[in-house]
Design an enzyme around this catalytic site. Structure first.
Site, PDB file in Angstrom:
ATOM      1  N   GLU A 260       0.910  -1.193  -0.021  1.00 48.87           N
ATOM      2  CA  GLU A 260       0.130  -0.054   0.109  1.00 48.87           C
ATOM      3  C   GLU A 260       0.907   1.028  -0.022  1.00 48.87           C
ATOM      4  O   GLU A 260       2.050   1.293   0.564  1.00 48.87           O
ATOM      5  CB  GLU A 260      -0.948  -0.021   1.090  1.00 48.87           C
ATOM      6  N   HIS A 283      -7.868   1.555   1.819  1.00 54.24           N
ATOM      7  CA  HIS A 283      -8.047   1.153   3.360  1.00 54.24           C
ATOM      8  C   HIS A 283      -8.887   1.795   4.255  1.00 54.24           C
ATOM      9  O   HIS A 283      -8.246   2.356   5.268  1.00 54.24           O
ATOM     10  CB  HIS A 283      -6.536   1.005   3.783  1.00 54.24           C
TER      11      HIS A 283
END
Length: 399
Positions: A260, A283
């Site tokens: 990420e 997220h």
């Protein structure tokens, strides 16, 4: 007085919990810090609060001798070296329940949007097209939702899905009591074959790495949808990409990824970028005002109870001892190596310095034991120095 350091813009509800208890030495940081700055901030901290971007490895923990407890203001705790923390006598707490509803609502919303082909329809309107066709668009009512991992979040997803008229099946490595009309399947393969929407709610780790690989995805019902709001490592992204390109799957939604971005301006690197039938979110499963406030309060209260009474109920890496009202003049918190004779050694040291034990609670976990002793007598610096200096002691504090 304990110094509390909170990183990554933790909700103000956490600070409110501490200040309401008279703990005013609270330092807040709006983000994670670079390694050197983080090391300096930890050096003066007794209690630390982090989210997902601050990583506390064994080296950092070893350089923070005053650190007594860590709070992960999220569900995951893989950003902390839990074994190293335990061996330093540092319990780690998290928030396993506070964002349950937020994640569950996101998953159900994504399922409905993908069943109706809303991502594609929305994009085409923005591009100047007025495509009213119903082809490939379905109601959620009557469809089967397959839940992999029927824990706090998975079971809540099932409850919401049933309210929308969906049939719910689930698979879990442990036997779980079904809520509502949900039914357990005897195998993952059976769940995949019958589910119109599959949603993942499993922990990270070796046991769940790429559980949705090419073989598992191929076993899914043709035209079905895959949703992952659990851990980025549980889905083989390349295999998912191929299944979406081929049309075997009609859509997907991912809130977590194997790798990420580290900052707001860093783009996500994924082959799924640009696909009209894929929802990608950064997220944010637990990123609602309600969940962040609840998380702030839940973790701060666990940390506060530990500071004030030594209770470790809810710690993820530490022997758990529930709250018990103090009965002596002082309470000694002793973390020791889990070896034969440890309790006798501790009791003898206390007796030699005139301390009478009026109550004790002991739990062990792996290499350590944790005992809370309520004592009568004078607990001064000399006593604490003796207890801390003994080879069996990992950590010793008094409250």
């Amino acid at each position: 007085m304990s110094r509390i350091v909170l990183f990554e813009n933790i909700h103000p509800s956490a600070k409110e919990v501490f200040t309401a208890a008279g703990m005013d030495d609270v330092i807040t940081h709006a983000s994670s810090l670079p390694a050197d700055a983080l090391r300096e901030a930890l050096r003066s901290a007794h209690i630390v609060g982090i989210r997902s971007r601050t990583h506390l490895d064994a080296e950092l923990l070893a350089q923070a001798p005053d650190l007594r407890a860590v709070g992960c203001f999220c569900i995951g705790t893989n950003q902390v070296d839990l074994d190293a923390a335990m061996l330093h006598g540092i319990p780690v707490f998290n928030a396993p329940f506070s964002n349950t509803r937020s994640v569950a609502e996101l998953v159900l919303g994504e399922a409905i949007l993908l069943l109706r082909r809303i991502p594609e329809k929305n994009a085409r309107v923005h591009q100047g097209h007025w495509d009213k066709t119903a082809e490939g668009a379905f109601e959620a009512r009557g469809k089967t939702l397959g839940i992999i991992g029927y824990g706090n979040i998975g079971s809540q997803v099932g409850t919401l899905a049933e309210a929308a008229g969906m049939r719910v099946v689930f698979h879990d490595v442990e036997a779980k009591l079904p809520l509502g009309n949900a039914r357990a399947t005897t195998s993952l393969k059976k769940l995949l074959a019958q589910s119109d929407v599959v949603t993942l709610h499993v922990p990270g780790g070796k046991g769940t790495a790429n559980i949705m690989n090419a073989t598992a995805i191929a076993a899914m019902k043709p035209g079905s949808i895959l949703i992952n709001a659990s851990r980025g490592t549980v889905v083989d992204i390349a295999a998912l990409h191929e299944a979406l390109k081929s049309g075997h799957l009609s859509g997907a939604a991912l809130d977590v990824f194997p790798s990420e971005p580290k900052s707001v301006d860093e783009p996500l690197a994924s082959p799924l970028i640009g696909m009209h039938n894929v929802l990608l979110t950064p997220h944010i499963g637990g990123s609602t005002q309600e969940s962040q406030e609840n998380i702030g309060r839940e973790v701060a209260e666990k940390l506060l109870r530990f500071v004030l009474s030594g209770t470790t109920k809810g710690a993820v890496n530490f022997p758990e001892i529930s709250y018990q009202e103090a009965t002596g003049a002082a309470r000694i918190l002793h973390v020791h190596r889990n070896l034969p004779g440890a309790m006798g050694t501790l009791s003898n040291m206390m007796a030699e310095h005139g301390l009478n034990i009026v109550s004790q609670q002991l739990q062990t976990l792996g290499q350590i034991g944790y005992v809370i002793s309520d004592v009568e007598g004078k607990v001064d610096d000399t006593v604490m120095s003796v207890l801390r200096a003994h080879p069996i002691t990992v950590r010793c504090d008094v409250v």
